[in-house]
Design a protein around this motif. Sequence first.
Motif, PDB file in Angstrom:
ATOM      1  N   PHE A  67       8.254  -0.398  32.650  1.00 58.15           N
ATOM      2  CA  PHE A  67       8.960  -1.670  32.847  1.00 58.15           C
ATOM      3  C   PHE A  67      10.199  -1.709  31.951  1.00 58.15           C
ATOM      4  CE2 PHE A  67       9.609  -5.980  31.088  1.00 58.15           C
ATOM      5  CZ  PHE A  67       9.979  -6.657  32.245  1.00 58.15           C
ATOM      6  N   PHE A  68      10.024  -1.331  30.683  1.00 57.44           N
ATOM      7  CA  PHE A  68      11.157  -1.307  29.749  1.00 57.44           C
ATOM      8  C   PHE A  68      12.135  -0.183  30.094  1.00 57.44           C
ATOM      9  CE2 PHE A  68       8.030  -3.457  26.825  1.00 57.44           C
ATOM     10  CZ  PHE A  68       8.709  -4.661  26.779  1.00 57.44           C
ATOM     11  N   LEU A  69      11.614   0.970  30.530  1.00 58.30           N
ATOM     12  CA  LEU A  69      12.484   2.078  30.901  1.00 58.30           C
ATOM     13  C   LEU A  69      13.368   1.711  32.095  1.00 58.30           C
ATOM     14  CD1 LEU A  69      13.511   4.965  30.737  1.00 58.30           C
ATOM     15  CD2 LEU A  69      11.485   5.705  32.025  1.00 58.30           C
ATOM     16  N   GLY A  70      12.781   1.046  33.093  1.00 57.98           N
ATOM     17  CA  GLY A  70      13.544   0.597  34.257  1.00 57.98           C
ATOM     18  C   GLY A  70      14.651  -0.372  33.856  1.00 57.98           C
ATOM     19  N   ASN A  71      14.337  -1.270  32.928  1.00 61.49           N
ATOM     20  CA  ASN A  71      15.339  -2.226  32.459  1.00 61.49           C
ATOM     21  C   ASN A  71      16.406  -1.559  31.590  1.00 61.49           C
ATOM     22  OD1 ASN A  71      14.783  -5.213  33.184  1.00 61.49           O
ATOM     23  ND2 ASN A  71      12.752  -4.355  32.820  1.00 61.49           N
ATOM     24  N   LEU A  72      16.020  -0.507  30.863  1.00 66.19           N
ATOM     25  CA  LEU A  72      17.001   0.263  30.100  1.00 66.19           C
ATOM     26  C   LEU A  72      17.989   0.947  31.049  1.00 66.19           C
ATOM     27  CD1 LEU A  72      17.970   1.434  27.338  1.00 66.19           C
ATOM     28  CD2 LEU A  72      16.408   3.349  27.737  1.00 66.19           C
ATOM     29  N   SER A  73      17.481   1.489  32.148  1.00 64.87           N
ATOM     30  CA  SER A  73      18.347   2.130  33.150  1.00 64.87           C
ATOM     31  C   SER A  73      19.287   1.114  33.785  1.00 64.87           C
ATOM     32  CB  SER A  73      17.495   2.810  34.230  1.00 64.87           C
ATOM     33  OG  SER A  73      16.796   3.915  33.700  1.00 64.87           O
ATOM     34  N   PHE A  74      18.753  -0.071  34.110  1.00 60.95           N
ATOM     35  CA  PHE A  74      19.567  -1.152  34.673  1.00 60.95           C
ATOM     36  C   PHE A  74      20.674  -1.547  33.697  1.00 60.95           C
ATOM     37  CE2 PHE A  74      20.345  -5.770  34.952  1.00 60.95           C
ATOM     38  CZ  PHE A  74      20.797  -5.859  36.264  1.00 60.95           C
ATOM     39  N   LEU A  75      20.323  -1.664  32.417  1.00 62.53           N
ATOM     40  CA  LEU A  75      21.284  -2.030  31.376  1.00 62.53           C
ATOM     41  C   LEU A  75      22.374  -0.975  31.249  1.00 62.53           C
ATOM     42  CD1 LEU A  75      22.121  -3.758  28.872  1.00 62.53           C
ATOM     43  CD2 LEU A  75      20.497  -2.409  27.552  1.00 62.53           C
ATOM     44  N   GLU A  76      21.992   0.299  31.299  1.00 63.48           N
ATOM     45  CA  GLU A  76      22.968   1.368  31.087  1.00 63.48           C
ATOM     46  C   GLU A  76      23.942   1.508  32.255  1.00 63.48           C
ATOM     47  OE1 GLU A  76      21.510   5.028  29.407  1.00 63.48           O
ATOM     48  OE2 GLU A  76      21.769   3.973  27.500  1.00 63.48           O
ATOM     49  N   ILE A  77      23.522   1.133  33.464  1.00 62.06           N
ATOM     50  CA  ILE A  77      24.454   1.138  34.598  1.00 62.06           C
ATOM     51  C   ILE A  77      25.611   0.169  34.315  1.00 62.06           C
ATOM     52  CG2 ILE A  77      24.751   0.460  37.023  1.00 62.06           C
ATOM     53  CD1 ILE A  77      21.906   1.545  37.517  1.00 62.06           C
ATOM     54  N   TRP A  78      25.277  -1.030  33.830  1.00 63.42           N
ATOM     55  CA  TRP A  78      26.304  -2.026  33.509  1.00 63.42           C
ATOM     56  C   TRP A  78      27.075  -1.633  32.254  1.00 63.42           C
ATOM     57  CZ3 TRP A  78      27.740  -5.218  37.082  1.00 63.42           C
ATOM     58  CH2 TRP A  78      26.835  -5.583  38.079  1.00 63.42           C
ATOM     59  N   TYR A  79      26.382  -1.043  31.316  1.00 64.63           N
ATOM     60  CA  TYR A  79      26.977  -0.608  30.044  1.00 64.63           C
ATOM     61  C   TYR A  79      28.142   0.359  30.279  1.00 64.63           C
ATOM     62  CZ  TYR A  79      26.920   2.008  25.551  1.00 64.63           C
ATOM     63  OH  TYR A  79      27.262   2.638  24.385  1.00 64.63           O
ATOM     64  N   VAL A  80      27.916   1.372  31.130  1.00 64.95           N
ATOM     65  CA  VAL A  80      28.991   2.341  31.405  1.00 64.95           C
ATOM     66  C   VAL A  80      30.036   1.768  32.354  1.00 64.95           C
ATOM     67  CG1 VAL A  80      27.557   4.365  30.948  1.00 64.95           C
ATOM     68  CG2 VAL A  80      27.674   3.483  33.284  1.00 64.95           C
ATOM     69  N   SER A  81      29.628   0.839  33.232  1.00 61.57           N
ATOM     70  CA  SER A  81      30.554   0.281  34.213  1.00 61.57           C
ATOM     71  C   SER A  81      31.596  -0.648  33.593  1.00 61.57           C
ATOM     72  CB  SER A  81      29.776  -0.469  35.305  1.00 61.57           C
ATOM     73  OG  SER A  81      28.938   0.422  36.020  1.00 61.57           O
ATOM     74  N   VAL A  82      31.317  -1.152  32.410  1.00 59.07           N
ATOM     75  CA  VAL A  82      32.279  -2.006  31.707  1.00 59.07           C
ATOM     76  C   VAL A  82      33.434  -1.175  31.147  1.00 59.07           C
ATOM     77  CG1 VAL A  82      32.577  -3.441  29.630  1.00 59.07           C
ATOM     78  CG2 VAL A  82      30.656  -3.835  31.129  1.00 59.07           C
ATOM     79  N   ILE A  83      33.158   0.086  30.789  1.00 63.36           N
ATOM     80  CA  ILE A  83      34.141   0.932  30.105  1.00 63.36           C
ATOM     81  C   ILE A  83      34.739   2.011  31.008  1.00 63.36           C
ATOM     82  CG2 ILE A  83      34.507   2.517  28.157  1.00 63.36           C
ATOM     83  CD1 ILE A  83      33.877  -0.367  27.332  1.00 63.36           C
ATOM     84  N   GLU A  84      33.890   2.780  31.672  1.00 70.61           N
ATOM     85  CA  GLU A  84      34.336   4.024  32.290  1.00 70.61           C
ATOM     86  C   GLU A  84      35.287   3.873  33.485  1.00 70.61           C
ATOM     87  OE1 GLU A  84      31.422   7.149  32.701  1.00 70.61           O
ATOM     88  OE2 GLU A  84      30.341   6.444  30.947  1.00 70.61           O
ATOM     89  N   PRO A  85      35.077   2.948  34.434  1.00 65.33           N
ATOM     90  CA  PRO A  85      36.036   2.857  35.553  1.00 65.33           C
ATOM     91  C   PRO A  85      37.479   2.633  35.099  1.00 65.33           C
ATOM     92  CG  PRO A  85      34.047   1.654  36.086  1.00 65.33           C
ATOM     93  CD  PRO A  85      33.927   2.054  34.647  1.00 65.33           C
ATOM     94  N   LYS A  86      37.693   1.707  34.152  1.00 63.62           N
ATOM     95  CA  LYS A  86      39.039   1.458  33.618  1.00 63.62           C
ATOM     96  C   LYS A  86      39.562   2.690  32.887  1.00 63.62           C
ATOM     97  CE  LYS A  86      42.589  -0.829  31.831  1.00 63.62           C
ATOM     98  NZ  LYS A  86      43.832  -0.939  32.627  1.00 63.62           N
ATOM     99  N   MET A  87      38.690   3.339  32.149  1.00 60.20           N
ATOM    100  CA  MET A  87      39.041   4.551  31.399  1.00 60.20           C
ATOM    101  C   MET A  87      39.476   5.669  32.356  1.00 60.20           C
ATOM    102  SD  MET A  87      36.359   6.647  29.059  1.00 60.20           S
ATOM    103  CE  MET A  87      36.737   8.153  28.183  1.00 60.20           C
ATOM    104  N   ILE A  88      38.761   5.819  33.471  1.00 63.29           N
ATOM    105  CA  ILE A  88      39.052   6.862  34.465  1.00 63.29           C
ATOM    106  C   ILE A  88      40.402   6.609  35.139  1.00 63.29           C
ATOM    107  CG2 ILE A  88      38.300   7.824  36.687  1.00 63.29           C
ATOM    108  CD1 ILE A  88      35.373   7.168  35.671  1.00 63.29           C
ATOM    109  N   VAL A  89      40.641   5.359  35.544  1.00 62.39           N
ATOM    110  CA  VAL A  89      41.905   4.991  36.196  1.00 62.39           C
ATOM    111  C   VAL A  89      43.088   5.213  35.253  1.00 62.39           C
ATOM    112  CG1 VAL A  89      43.228   3.055  37.149  1.00 62.39           C
ATOM    113  CG2 VAL A  89      40.839   3.363  37.810  1.00 62.39           C
TER     114      VAL A  89
END
Length: 315
Positions: A67-89
């Motif tokens: 349950f916690f691992l699934g939520n950690l994965s959910f959190l990390e999707i948003w975590y990288v999405s805040v930084i990486e798309p802008k960084m890539i562009v």
Amino acid sequence: SSFFYRMGGRNETKVMYFILLGFPTAAEQQLLLFSALLLAYLLTVLENLLIILTIRKNRSLQNPMYFFLGNLSFLEIWYVSVIEPKMIVDVLSHEKRISFQGCMTQLHFFVTFVCTEYVLLAAMAYDRFVAICKPLRYPLVMNHRFCAQLLAGCWMCGLTTSSIKLSFIARLSFCDVDKINHYFCDISPLLNISCSDSSLAELVDFILALLVIMVPLCTVVASYICILFTVLKIPSSQGRQKAVSTCSSHLTVVVLFYSTTLFTYAHPKLMYTYSANKLVSVLYTVVVPLLNPLIYCLRNKEVRSAMRKTFTCRR
């Protein structure tokens, strides 16, 4: 990038946007860096989505640990999405602009997700402590309601910490300095380019960072010390190996995440003076999130087995 307005008989400056300097790269290297970052981002999102789907589809994984691992994965999707798309562009962009409001929004969500992950990793350590040190009480203690409350507490801690930090940083004046020597809006570069007195903002940031990092870290250390003593008392080597295997992936992720972020956020303004700061930031914004799902899959037989069952074509 800024305009002046008169307030109380003196000129104040309002910054409209910042320029993210990012990584200075030669033209021939830009496409290679763009491809590497895009691949890392897509793999990170895909890996975490696979973990979430595997946990949801397998009854054998319907327990607090996953349950916690699934939520950690959910959190990390948003975590990288805040930084990486802008960084890539920005790698291929000539104008690496980000508006003041966009910068504050990015900072708010990034700090929220970082702080939430600190506390969530501590909650996962506590779960392993109860499972190994108090196995008979485990179903009673780690019931669904308590797990949901722990998760809500993690998010509340992240949101509250981020809101307090941002309320102090957003008040700072930035005058004519609009260049941020970083690839995203982080606390340290904003504190350093401010032309107003940032000592209060830095003090608040330091105290909150100390609480959000050290309290969960002490929880993790205390949990694993208790786990170590319990494991050493297990008579059979097979029993010891089984107990260690349930903790090894989580402990590896904790070490990676804490070690790469601890020194950056313990004293942010000082850390910014070193050019290596950007390279350290790449570790916890790109490399560690990419490795985390692999660590959980490679070091956890139960997850590997469940993934094979979920994604293998069966007649």
